[in-house]
Design a protein around this motif. Structure first.
Motif, PDB file in Angstrom:
ATOM      1  N   SER A   1       1.044  -1.180  -0.022  1.00 45.23           N
ATOM      2  CA  SER A   1       0.115   0.136   0.002  1.00 45.23           C
ATOM      3  C   SER A   1       0.839   1.279   0.052  1.00 45.23           C
ATOM      4  CB  SER A   1      -0.904  -0.121   1.318  1.00 45.23           C
ATOM      5  OG  SER A   1      -0.157  -0.068   2.409  1.00 45.23           O
TER       6      SER A   1
ATOM      7  N   GLY B   1     -11.668   9.700  -3.654  1.00 45.97           N
ATOM      8  CA  GLY B   1     -10.341   8.831  -3.880  1.00 45.97           C
ATOM      9  C   GLY B   1     -11.087   7.398  -4.541  1.00 45.97           C
TER      10      GLY B   1
ATOM     11  N   LEU C   1      -9.546   3.131  -4.844  1.00 46.06           N
ATOM     12  CA  LEU C   1      -8.181   3.016  -4.553  1.00 46.06           C
ATOM     13  C   LEU C   1      -7.694   3.497  -3.018  1.00 46.06           C
ATOM     14  CD1 LEU C   1      -6.326   4.420  -7.376  1.00 46.06           C
ATOM     15  CD2 LEU C   1      -6.566   2.189  -6.673  1.00 46.06           C
ATOM     16  N   VAL C   2      -8.687   4.373  -2.497  1.00 44.67           N
ATOM     17  CA  VAL C   2      -8.275   5.049  -1.012  1.00 44.67           C
ATOM     18  C   VAL C   2      -9.147   4.026   0.018  1.00 44.67           C
ATOM     19  CG1 VAL C   2      -8.706   6.703   0.506  1.00 44.67           C
ATOM     20  CG2 VAL C   2      -8.087   7.229  -1.795  1.00 44.67           C
TER      21      VAL C   2
ATOM     22  N   TYR D   1      -3.542   4.332   0.251  1.00 46.98           N
ATOM     23  CA  TYR D   1      -3.823   3.739  -1.149  1.00 46.98           C
ATOM     24  C   TYR D   1      -3.594   2.370  -1.217  1.00 46.98           C
ATOM     25  CZ  TYR D   1      -4.566   8.370  -2.851  1.00 46.98           C
ATOM     26  OH  TYR D   1      -4.928   9.751  -2.980  1.00 46.98           O
TER      27      TYR D   1
ATOM     28  N   VAL E   1      -1.193   7.463  -8.017  1.00 47.55           N
ATOM     29  CA  VAL E   1      -1.485   7.903  -6.660  1.00 47.55           C
ATOM     30  C   VAL E   1      -1.398   9.612  -6.814  1.00 47.55           C
ATOM     31  CG1 VAL E   1      -0.455   8.391  -4.208  1.00 47.55           C
ATOM     32  CG2 VAL E   1      -0.555   5.991  -5.406  1.00 47.55           C
TER      33      VAL E   1
ATOM     34  N   SER F   1      -4.587  11.177  -8.144  1.00 52.06           N
ATOM     35  CA  SER F   1      -5.765  10.843  -7.318  1.00 52.06           C
ATOM     36  C   SER F   1      -5.533  11.976  -6.080  1.00 52.06           C
ATOM     37  CB  SER F   1      -5.780   9.370  -6.655  1.00 52.06           C
ATOM     38  OG  SER F   1      -6.365   9.439  -5.385  1.00 52.06           O
TER      39      SER F   1
END
Lengths: 808, 344
Positions: free
Chosen positions: A718, A744, A747-748, A775, A787, A790
Motif C-alpha cells: 500500500s 478517492g 483506491l483509497v 492507497y 497516486v 488521485s
C-alpha cells in the motif's frame, strides 16, 4: 389452618409418632407444614388449686392473701388479680415451676408477707392476649368446678399440645377442617377414622311450625337448612372446647357462638346462630340485596349493598350478609333462649364478591369462597344441635326446615394401572393402587387394572384422571418415583442468531470496560420522556401507564433505559462511587395508540452511561476523564464488530447538551444517539459530566450479515499519503473526510484524521485538519503517477467543496 | 626474528589482559594487527632470511596474529557482556508499583445466572424462547387454566394496563405462545427466561419486578420421572454434585400433578440449620405435569401429547448460591455490588 394434635386425636390414633415426624410426612405427602408450635413447651409444675381463703394483704390495698389447696399441701400465695375469690379453682404455679419466657417461680416475700407460688392468668401461661376470653382477660383464669384439685393445669388447659400450622394451596380447601385433616393423616398413617356424633334426641315440637325458608336466588344459595333449638342457657362452653378454639386461633365467647365455631373448624362448614326472638319474623327469605340496601353487621358497621351480594332476611330487613357476617339486629346474646341455626351452602362467587367489596375476610368467608363439602352442610347443622343440646341445655326441635337444590353427587374418575405407570414412570401394581385408594377412603370398583373411583364430595379438587394421578403419586410417595431422562427424539438445543447476537453485544460492552446493569422497566410519569432517542419519540404516541400503580415511582413503562440508569449513577455518586461506566441491554415499550388497546411494541435497545474518571494512574501522572470521543469510540467499536456503517449528525435532543450530541444513522435510517447529558440535568442528578448512548438493536440486528465473506489478504504494497488542509473552523471533519473518500474511490482504503489544530500559526477563524490516506489495489502494485493523480483530484475537490487550502 | 615475534605476542597478550574498555581493545588491535603494526614490520624483514627459515617464520607470524586476534575477540565478548550487564542494572524498575489500570466490565449477576441456566438446558436439547412483557389476559391467565374469577389469580396480583392487558406475572405465557405456534403437531422443548412483574411492595424478599425462567417439554409419553430426572440434573449442575433433590406435592393451576422441588441445604448438608429453618431442605422451584386443559387450549390433544413444565427464580437462586441478603441489590445497581460478581 392451625391443627391441634390433641384435637386431631379425637378422630384418629396417631400412635407414638412425634409432631416433627408427622409434620415431615404431611409435608411430603402434599400439605406443607409451615411450623409447629408448642404453647407451653418449657412450662412445668402448674396445678389446679382451690382458694380456701382470700383476705386483704395487711400492708397492701390491691393485693390479696390467699390460702390455696393444691392437693398435697396448702400454699400461702399473694395474688393481685381483681377477680380472685374464695372457692375458685385456679392455676397455681408452685415454687420451682417454670412459665413461658423461662420465668422461674420462687418463694418470695411481698410487702413483708411470704408468698409460695403464683396464681396464673392465661396470658402468663403463654396464651396470646387476643385469644383469651374477655371475662378473664384482666385477671386470673378460673377453672370450672368439676376439675380435680392438684391436677396438672397445663394438661387441663391443653397447653401440652403441639399445634401444626398448615400452609394450604388453593386446591386443598378440604383440609380447612379437622375432619379433612383427619382423612389426610389417616391416609398417610394408614389408620381408621372415627367420625363425631351427630345424633340428637329431639323435642316433640316441629321446627317447621316455627319457621319457613324461602330462597329467591337458588344459583347463589342452592341449600339452606334452618334448625330451631329452644331452652338455651347461654354460658361458657366446656373447657376442652375453649382450649381447642384457642389452639385454632379463635377466641371463646359463649357456648352458642363457640359451638358454631367449633363445628366450623371440625366440619369446615360455617354456621350462623340467630336469636330467634330478635329475628323479626317466622320467615327466612334469602335473596340478592337491593341496590344501596343497608345492613349493620355484627361489628357495628353499616354496610351498603348491591345486587351482587346475597342477604338473609326476615322477609323485610336483612339479618345477615350471607356467608360473611351476621347482622347486629339478631345477634345471640346472654339473654337468648331460642336459637335459629343456619346451615347453608353459599356459592363461592357470591361470598368472594361480598367479602372483597366489604373488606371482610372471616373464617366463614374463606371456607365458602373455596366451596364447602355439599355432604357436610346438613350434617354440620346436626352436629351443632347435638352439642347445643349437650352443652347449652338446648331442646332441639324435630326436623330441619330446608330449601334443597344442592348437587351432592360424587365425581366418577376412571384410571388404569398402565396409564398411571405411563404417566409417572413407575411400576406400581394393581394391589398397590387398591391399597392407596383404601387409605384415602375412596370407594371404587376394580376390574383387573381398571379402577372406577367414586370421589368423595369432600375432595372437590379431584375431577379428572390427572387429579387421580396426583393422588396415587403422592400417597405412593414422590420420593419413590425413579429418575429418568426424556425418551423422545432428541433435538439439538441452542441459541438463535438473535440470541447469540444479544450475548455478543453484551460481551463486547463488557470487554470494552462497561458494567452491566438491570434497571426497572417501570419508571415515573415525569421521568419517562426525560431523554428519549428521536426515532422512539417519533413512534411513541402515549407512554404506557398502569391503570392502578402501587406508587408513582413505578407507574409508567419506560421509553428509554437512561432515566433509571442516570438514577443508578446518582445513587452511586451519592455514595462516593463516582467513576462509573454502565450499560444495559433491554426492552422499551412503545405504543402507537392514543388510547391503548393493543400490546405496545417491545423494542430491544442498548443504552449506556459513563461518568467520572476512565483512566487514573496517578504515579505516572495519567488521568483520563470520560468524554464524548471515548464513548463514541466504544459505540464505533460495536458497529465495527457488527459490520455496520454509521454516520453521526449533530442533533438537538431534549435533555442533551446541544453542542455535544449526535444522532446516529446507518444508510439514512436513524438508529440512536450519543452525547453529553445537559448540564442542567447533570446538576439535577448531582453528576459530573456524563456521556450516554442509546442504540436500536432490533434494527441493526436485522441488517447484520451473519456470515462474513472472505476478503483476500492483499499481496501488493500500500502507499501512504498525508494531506493537511486549512479550512474555516465550522467545517466538519466528517464532511471533508466524506469528500476525500468519494473522490478517492476504490483506491483509497482508509482515511484517518491524525491532527486537528487551531491557534497562533493559523489565521483567526481557521483550523487545520490533517488526514492520512492509504492507497491500495489488491490486484497490482500502484504506480506513483496514479497516486499523484488521485491526490491532486482530492485537493481540487476539497477546495471546491470546503474552500480547503493545502497547509503550507 | 623468532624471538621478536614471540616477544610481540607476549607484549600484545598482556596488553589485552590489561584492557578495560572496548576502545582499549580497538587501540590494541590497530597497534598490533594493523598494516603499520610491529608484526607487519617484522614480516617485511623476511627478505633477509634464508629459504628454509622463511616458511617457518611465516607460519609463526600467522600463529602469533591468530593468537592475538583470538584473545582480542574473547576479551571483546567479555567486555560487551559486562557493559550490557551494567546497562541492564541501570534499567531496573520497581516491579511492585501498580500497573496502568484497564477498565474491566462484566455481566450483572442475574445475567450470569440466567445464562448458566440457559446453557445447562441447551445441553439437554432445549431451545430458548422469548415473549412479550406486556401480555394479554388470555395468555397470562386463561390459556394457563386460570379463567376469570379463579381463586388462584389472587396468588399473583397483577399490574393491569387495561382490562385485557397487563405486565406478565410469570413467563408461563411463553409456554402457551410457543405451543400455539407449533400448532399441536410437534414436540416442544424450551425454556424462557424473562422479566416478570407483581404487585408487591419492594422489601428484602419482594420485588415488583423480578426474573423467572420457565421450562416446558411436551411430547408423546412424557413421564413424571422424566421431570424428576431433568430437574435432578439441573440441580446437581447448578448447585453441585453432592446436592440431593426431593419433590413435594403442590398446586399450580397449569400443572397436575404439581410439585415443588427442594434441594438439600448446602450450609448444613441436610442436617438442619437456620438457613433451611431446620428442615435440611431449601425450596428452589415449582413444576409439574402440564394440565390437560392447557394442552388442549394450545391445540395439543392431551390423549396424544403430555408434558412437564417448571419455573424458577434466578434471584432466589443467586441469593442461595451467593448469599445475597436483599433482593433489592439486583436492581439498585450499586457498583460495589455489581463488581463482586463480574466474571468476564
Amino acid at each position: 389452618m392451625f391443627v391441634s394434635l390433641n384435637w386431631l386425636k379425637n378422630y384418629i390414633d396417631i400412635g407414638s409418632i412425634s409432631p416433627e415426624e408427622l409434620a415431615e410426612k404431611i409435608t411430603k405427602t402434599g400439605i406443607e407444614v409451615e411450623g409447629i408450635e408448642y404453647v407451653a413447651e418449657k412450662s412445668s409444675n402448674v396445678v389446679v388449686g382451690l382458694v380456701e381463703s382470700c383476705e386483704k394483704h395487711p400492708n397492701a390495698d390491691k393485693l390479696n392473701l390467699c390460702q390455696v389447696n393444691v392437693g398435697d399441701e396448702v400454699l400461702q400465695i399473694i395474688c393481685g388479680a381483681p377477680n380472685i375469690a374464695k372457692g375458685q379453682k385456679v392455676a397455681v404455679a408452685k415454687p420451682g415451676a417454670v412459665l413461658p419466657g423461662n420465668f422461674k417461680i420462687k418463694k418470695a416475700k411481698l410487702r413483708g408477707v411470704e408468698s409460695n407460688g403464683m396464681i396464673c392468668s392465661l396470658q402468663e401461661l403463654g396464651i396470646e392476649e387476643k385469644f383469651v376470653p374477655k371475662e378473664v382477660a384482666d385477671g386470673i383464669f378460673v377453672f370450672p368446678e368439676d376439675v380435680e384439685v392438684g391436677a396438672d393445669a397445663l394438661q387441663l388447659l391443653n397447653l401440652d399440645d403441639a399445634i401444626l400450622e398448615l400452609g394450604l394451596t388453593p386446591n386443598r380447601s378440604d383440609a380447612l377442617s379437622m375432619l379433612g385433616v383427619a382423612y389426610e393423616v389417616a391416609a398417610i398413617l394408614d389408620v381408621p377414622i372415627h367420625l363425631p356424633e351427630e345424633a340428637v334426641e329431639t323435642g316433640k315440637e316441629q321446627a317447621a311450625d316455627y319457621v319457613e325458608v324461602k330462597v329467591d336466588a337458588p344459583d347463589l344459595n342452592p341449600y339452606y337448612g334452618a334448625f330451631v333449638i329452644k331452652d338455651i342457657k347461654v354460658g361458657p362452653s366446656p373447657l376442652w372446647m375453649r382450649n381447642y378454639l384457642i389452639a385454632a386461633g379463635i377466641r371463646p365467647i359463649n357456648n352458642v357462638v363457640d359451638i358454631t365455631n367449633y363445628v366450623l373448624l371440625e366440619y369446615g362448614q360455617p354456621l350462623h346462630a340467630f336469636d330467634f326472638d330478635d329475628f323479626g319474623s317466622k320467615e327466612i327469605v334469602v335473596r340478592r340485596a337491593e341496590q344501596d340496601e343497608k345492613i349493620i353487621t355484627l361489628d357495628n358497621q353499616e354496610r351498603s349493598l348491591t345486587s351482587d351480594h346475597l342477604v338473609i332476611t326476615n322477609g323485610q330487613t336483612a339479618t345477615a350478609l350471607a356467608g360473611v357476617m351476621g347482622g347486629a339486629n339478631s345477634e345471640v346474646s346472654d339473654q337468648t333462649t331460642t336459637v335459629l341455626l343456619e346451615a347453608a351452602y353459599f356459592s363461592p362467587v357470591a361470598v368472594r364478591t361480598a367479602s372483597k367489596d366489604h373488606g371482610l375476610r372471616s373464617e366463614s368467608s374463606t371456607r365458602f369462597e373455596k366451596g364447602v363439602d355439599p355432604d357436610r352442610v346438613k350434617r354440620a347443622g346436626k352436629r351443632a344441635c347435638q352439642l347445643l343440646s349437650k352443652y347449652a341445655n338446648g331442646t332441639v326441635l324435630s326436623g330441619v326446615v330446608e330449601f334443597d337444590q344442592l348437587d351432592k353427587s360424587e365425581a366418577t374418575v376412571e384410571i388404569k394401572r398402565s396409564n398411571i405407570n405411563a404417566r409417572l414412570g413407575t411400576e406400581i401394581n394393581n394391589d398397590e393402587i387398591a391399597d392407596i385408594l383404601r387409605k384415602l377412603n375412596f370407594t371404587y370398583n376394580q376390574n383387573d387394572e381398571a379402577f372406577t373411583i367414586q370421589v368423595p364430595t369432600r375432595r372437590q379438587d379431584i375431577t379428572i384422571f390427572e387429579d387421580m394421578v396426583e393422588e396415587v403419586a403422592r400417597i405412593y410417595g414422590y420420593d419413590n418415583l425413579p429418575f429418568t431422562l426424556p425418551q423422545g427424539a432428541s433435538q439439538a438445543g441452542g441459541l438463535t442468531n438473535l440470541q447469540q447476537l444479544k450475548r455478543d453485544v453484551k460481551h463486547y460492552f463488557e470487554s470494552a470496560g462497561l458494567m452491566e446493569t438491570i434497571t426497572y422497566s417501570l419508571t415515573t410519569k415525569e421521568r419517562v420522556d426525560l431523554i428519549v432517542s428521536p426515532e422512539i419519540k417519533e413512534q411513541s404516541v402515549t407512554p404506557v401507564e398502569l391503570s392502578m400503580p402501587m406508587s408513582e415511582e413505578h407507574s409508567t413503562l419506560r421509553l428509554s433505559m437512561l432515566p433509571e440508569m442516570l438514577d443508578s449513577l446518582s445513587y452511586n455518586s451519592a455514595r462516593k462511587q463516582s467513576n462509573l461506566a454502565y450499560y444495559e441491554v433491554g426492552t422499551v415499550f412503545v405504543s402507537q395508540q392514543e388510547k391503548i388497546t393493543k400490546q405496545p411494541n417491545e423494542l430491544l435497545r442498548a443504552a449506556g452511561a459513563l461518568t467520572g474518571a476512565w483512566l487514573a494512574h496517578p504515579w505516572q501522572q495519567e488521568k483520563k476523564v470520560v468524554d464524548f470521543f471515548l464513548v463514541k469510540g466504544i459505540v464505533e467499536g460495536l458497529f465495527t464488530k457488527l459490520n455496520i456503517t454509521a454516520e453521526y449528525k449533530q442533533a438537538n435532543i431534549e435533555g442533551m447538551h446541544p453542542g455535544r450530541t449526535a444522532q446516529i444513522f446507518t444508510s439514512g435510517t436513524p438508529i440512536g444517539f450519543i452525547g453529553q447529558v445537559h448540564p442542567k440535568l447533570q446538576k439535577a442528578y448531582d453528576l459530573a459530566d456524563t456521556y450516554i448512548f442509546d442504540i436500536d438493536l432490533d434494527y441493526i440486528f436485522s441488517i447484520h450479515q451473519n456470515e462474513p465473506n472472505f476478503i483476500k489478504i492483499p499481496r501488493y504494497p500500500s502507499v501512504s499519503r498525508d494531506i493537511a488542509l486549512v479550512v474555516d473552523e465550522d467545517v466538519l471533519a466528517g464532511d471533508v473526510r466524506s469528500t476525500i473518500q468519494s473522490v478517492g474511490g476504490d483506491l483509497v482504503k482508509e482515511v484517518g484524521v491524525f491532527d486537528v489544530y487551531q491557534g497562533e500559526h493559523l489565521q483567526q477563524g481557521k483550523k487545520s485538519l490533517a488526514f492520512n490516506l492509504l492507497y491500495l489495489d489488491p490486484e497490482r502494485t500502484l504506480k506513483d503517477e496514479e497516486v499523484e493523480a488521485s491526490y491532486k483530484a482530492i485537493l481540487e475537490a476539497v477546495k471546491e467543496a470546503h474552500q480547503a487550502e493545502l497547509r503550507g | 626474528m623468532k624471538e621478536r615475534l614471540q616477544e610481540l605476542q607476549q607484549e600484545a597478550l598482556s596488553k589485552v589482559e590489561e584492557a578495560v574498555t572496548l576502545a582499549d581493545l580497538q587501540e590494541i588491535r590497530v597497534a598490533y594487527m594493523g598494516k603499520k603494526g610491529p608484526i607487519t614490520e617484522v614480516l617485511r624483514g623476511m627478505g633477509k632470511l634464508s629459504k628454509e627459515e622463511r616458511p617457518v617464520i611465516g607460519e609463526l607470524a600467522n600463529k602469533v596474529r591468530e593468537a592475538i586476534a583470538d584473545e582480542l575477540d574473547q576479551k571483546k565478548a567479555k567486555l560487551e557482556d559486562a557493559e550490557l550487564e551494567k546497562k541492564l542494572a541501570e534499567e531496573t524498575i520497581d516491579v511492585t508499583l501498580p500497573g496502568r489500570p484497564v477498565q474491566v466490565g462484566g455481566p450483572h449477576l442475574l445475567t450470569s445466572i440466567v445464562e448458566e441456566i440457559e446453557d445447562l438446558f441447551i445441553g439437554m436439547g432445549f431451545e430458548i424462547r422469548e415473549g412479550p412483557e406486556v401480555e394479554t389476559d388470555y395468555y397470562n391467565f386463561e390459556a394457563l387454566n386460570l379463567p376469570k374469577g379463579h381463586p388462584a389469580r389472587d396468588m399473583q396480583d397483577s399490574f393491569y394496563i387495561t382490562e385485557d392487558l397487563l405486565l406478565r406475572t410469570h413467563t408461563s405465557p411463553v409456554q402457551a405462545r410457543t405451543m400455539g405456534e407449533y400448532n399441536g403437531s410437534q414436540p416442544v422443548k424450551m425454556i424462557c427466561p424473562g422479566k416478570v412483574y407483581r404487585r408487591d411492595t419492594d422489601d428484602a424478599t419482594h420485588s415488583h419486578q423480578f426474573t423467572q425462567v420457565e421450562g416446558l417439554y411436551v411430547d408423546k409419553d412424557v413421564r413424571m420421572s422424566d421431570l424428576k430426572g431433568v430437574l435432578n440434573r439441573f440441580a446437581k449442575q447448578m448447585f453441585g454434585e453432592e446436592r440431593e433433590i426431593r419433590l413435594r406435592p403442590s398446586f399450580f393451576p397449569f400443572t397436575e400433578p404439581s410439585v415443588e422441588m427442594d434441594i438439600s441445604c448446602k450450609v448444613c448438608n441436610g442436617n438442619g440449620c437456620s438457613v433451611c429453618k431446620g428442615t435440611g431442605w431449601i425450596e428452589i422451584l415449582g413444576g409439574g405435569m402440564v394440565h390437560p386443559r392447557v394442552l388442549e387450549m394450545a391445540g395439543y390433544d392431551p390423549k396424544v401429547y403430555n408434558g412437564f413444565a417448571f419455573g424458577m427464580g434466578p434471584e432466589r437462586i443467586a441469593m442461595l448460591k451467593y448469599g445475597v441478603d436483599d433482593i433489592r441489590h439486583f436492581y439498585t445497581n450499586d457498583i460495589r455490588f455489581l463488581k463482586q460478581y463480574h466474571k468476564a
